[in-house]
Design a protein around this motif. Structure first.
Motif, short mmCIF file in Angstrom:
data_model
loop_
_atom_site.label_atom_id
_atom_site.label_comp_id
_atom_site.label_asym_id
_atom_site.label_seq_id
_atom_site.Cartn_x
_atom_site.Cartn_y
_atom_site.Cartn_z
N ARG A 103 0.83 -1.21 0.00
CA ARG A 103 0.00 0.00 0.00
C ARG A 103 0.87 1.26 0.00
N LEU A 104 1.95 1.23 0.77
CA LEU A 104 2.84 2.41 0.80
C LEU A 104 3.52 2.61 -0.56
N ALA A 105 3.94 1.51 -1.18
CA ALA A 105 4.55 1.64 -2.52
C ALA A 105 3.53 2.23 -3.50
N ALA A 106 2.29 1.73 -3.42
CA ALA A 106 1.24 2.26 -4.31
C ALA A 106 0.99 3.74 -4.04
N ASP A 107 0.94 4.11 -2.76
CA ASP A 107 0.70 5.52 -2.42
C ASP A 107 1.84 6.42 -2.91
N ASN A 108 3.05 5.90 -2.89
CA ASN A 108 4.18 6.66 -3.45
C ASN A 108 3.97 6.90 -4.94
N VAL A 109 3.58 5.85 -5.66
CA VAL A 109 3.34 5.97 -7.10
C VAL A 109 2.22 6.99 -7.35
N LEU A 110 1.10 6.84 -6.63
CA LEU A 110 -0.06 7.71 -6.86
C LEU A 110 0.31 9.18 -6.59
N ALA A 111 1.11 9.39 -5.54
CA ALA A 111 1.51 10.77 -5.23
C ALA A 111 2.32 11.36 -6.38
N VAL A 112 3.30 10.62 -6.85
CA VAL A 112 4.16 11.16 -7.93
C VAL A 112 3.34 11.39 -9.19
N LEU A 113 2.45 10.45 -9.52
CA LEU A 113 1.66 10.61 -10.75
C LEU A 113 0.65 11.75 -10.64
N ARG A 114 0.32 12.15 -9.39
CA ARG A 114 -0.56 13.33 -9.22
C ARG A 114 0.24 14.62 -9.19
N GLY A 115 1.55 14.48 -9.31
CA GLY A 115 2.40 15.66 -9.27
C GLY A 115 2.75 16.09 -7.86
N GLU A 116 2.49 15.20 -6.89
CA GLU A 116 2.80 15.54 -5.48
C GLU A 116 4.16 14.94 -5.10
N ARG A 117 4.62 15.32 -3.90
CA ARG A 117 5.87 14.75 -3.40
C ARG A 117 5.62 13.30 -2.97
N PRO A 118 6.57 12.39 -3.23
CA PRO A 118 6.38 11.02 -2.74
C PRO A 118 6.44 11.00 -1.22
N ILE A 119 5.84 9.99 -0.62
CA ILE A 119 5.77 9.92 0.85
C ILE A 119 7.11 9.51 1.44
N THR A 120 7.73 8.50 0.82
CA THR A 120 9.01 8.00 1.38
C THR A 120 10.05 7.87 0.25
N PRO A 121 10.55 9.04 -0.21
CA PRO A 121 11.57 8.99 -1.26
C PRO A 121 12.89 8.45 -0.69
N ILE A 122 13.66 7.80 -1.54
CA ILE A 122 14.96 7.27 -1.11
C ILE A 122 15.96 8.42 -0.98
N THR A 123 15.87 9.37 -1.90
CA THR A 123 16.84 10.48 -1.83
C THR A 123 16.09 11.81 -1.78
#
Ligand code: DGY
Length: 322
Positions: free
Chosen positions: A302-322
């Motif tokens: 779910r967290l991986a999916a939420d990261n994808v959804l955030a980026v595709l909406r133009g938002e900041r990812p929740i847990t970026p590596i860098t």
């Protein structure tokens, strides 16, 4: 609608969240995807969800194409991702910290109990129908109470391991580049956890548990010299990444009696395990089960999916590596 490629099977919690907003192309087979199939599957993806079994390097990113925006790894460790190659192409990479902390610490703690109390050995005796009888001196292990646990890498998982060990009456020492922030050690008795150099930790610990990331600087962090520096009665536990330990050196140290045993959830050449380890009773071996609970894997997906959804909406990812 963007195209999201999922390169291996993941829990429905992740897939459904992705499918609610985007077209999803997912690998649905039981067996892990081959490299060739993976390179074909990712072509044209705007986002890719990967597991630690996929190597995300320049070839992978080029196979996906220039429209790729994000690679979301369903793991906290990201040694399978060439972060510089992602950055060079403007691709965001994310991982899944925190949601797997307690589960992974349970695995490390379980390994410690199993190896120090010889539970794996005992179970093998029963299963192989080897004759046995209760005895005052039969299969004695090492008690953890009053012993020193050395934590290498005091991050979220290291701290969760420390909390468990404090509850078991252990003294905790740790080595880390940085002093652990107070909030990480919250709830532990003050003074119960001491930072020291890696060399000193090796000398004083009864159990050395590895919780650092796998980086070029931690490759073979535990080698012949380090095992020789440990107490002959001490154990090593690894639930982080296999290549942090030089497995050949570990086998040699165990054979020479330089340390008492090892509990391993990860291996240098997964899924291959050094034959020397398979032959030893004072070694507990698990098939990389660190985060393997239904609840945790669902939360990771779910967290991986939420990261994808955030980026595709133009938002900041929740847990970026860098
Ligand atoms: C991780 O998240 O890095 C684990 O090894 C996967 O279970």
């Amino acid at each position: 609608m963007a195209l999201v490629v999922v390169t291996n099977r993941i829990p429905a919690e992740g897939l459904e969240a992705l499918r609610a907003e985007h077209e999803v192309r997912a690998w649905e087979h039981e067996e892990c995807i081959s490299r060739a199939d993976c390179l074909r599957l990712v072509a044209g993806a705007d986002a890719v969800v990967t597991l630690l079994t996929e190597k995300v390097d320049g070839e992978f990113l080029d196979a996906a194409g220039p429209q790729l925006q994000v690679v979301a790894n369903v793991a906290v460790g990201y040694n399978n991702i060439d972060v510089a190659a992602c950055q060079a192409r403007g691709v965001i990479a994310t991982n899944t910290p925190k949601v797997l902390t307690e589960t992974t610490a349970d695995t490390a703690f379980g390994l410690m109990l199993m190896v120090t109390r010889r539970f794996g050995e005992g179970e093998r005796i029963i299963r192989s129908q080897t004759p046995w009888q209760w005895g005052m001196f039969y299969l004695l292990g090492m008690g953890l109470q009053g012993k020193t646990l050395g934590i290498v890498g005091m991050g979220q998982i290291g701290a969760a391991m420390a909390r468990r060990a404090v509850a078991f009456g252990m003294d905790i020492v740790y080595s880390d580049e940085h002093e652990a922030p107070a909030e990480l050690l919250a709830g532990m008795p003050s003074g119960a956890v001491r930072r020291m150099s890696f060399d000193e930790l090796l000398r004083v610990s009864d159990v050395v548990s590895l919780h650092c990331p796998y980086l070029p600087s931690t490759h073979h962090l535990m080698g012949a010299e380090q095992f020789a520096a440990m107490k002959r009665t001490a154990y090593v536990v690894n639930s982080a990444r296999g290549p942090i330990i030089d497995e050949a050196a570990l086998v040699a140290a165990l054979q020479a009696g330089e340390i008492a045993g090892a509990g391993l959830d990860v291996f240098e050449q997964e899924p291959t395990v050094h034959p020397g380890l398979l032959a030893m009773d004072n070694v507990v071996l698990l098939p990389h089960l660190g985060s393997a609970t239904t609840e945790t894997r669902a939360a990771m997906a779910r967290l991986a999916a939420d990261n994808v959804l955030a980026v595709l909406r133009g938002e900041r990812p929740i847990t970026p590596i860098t």
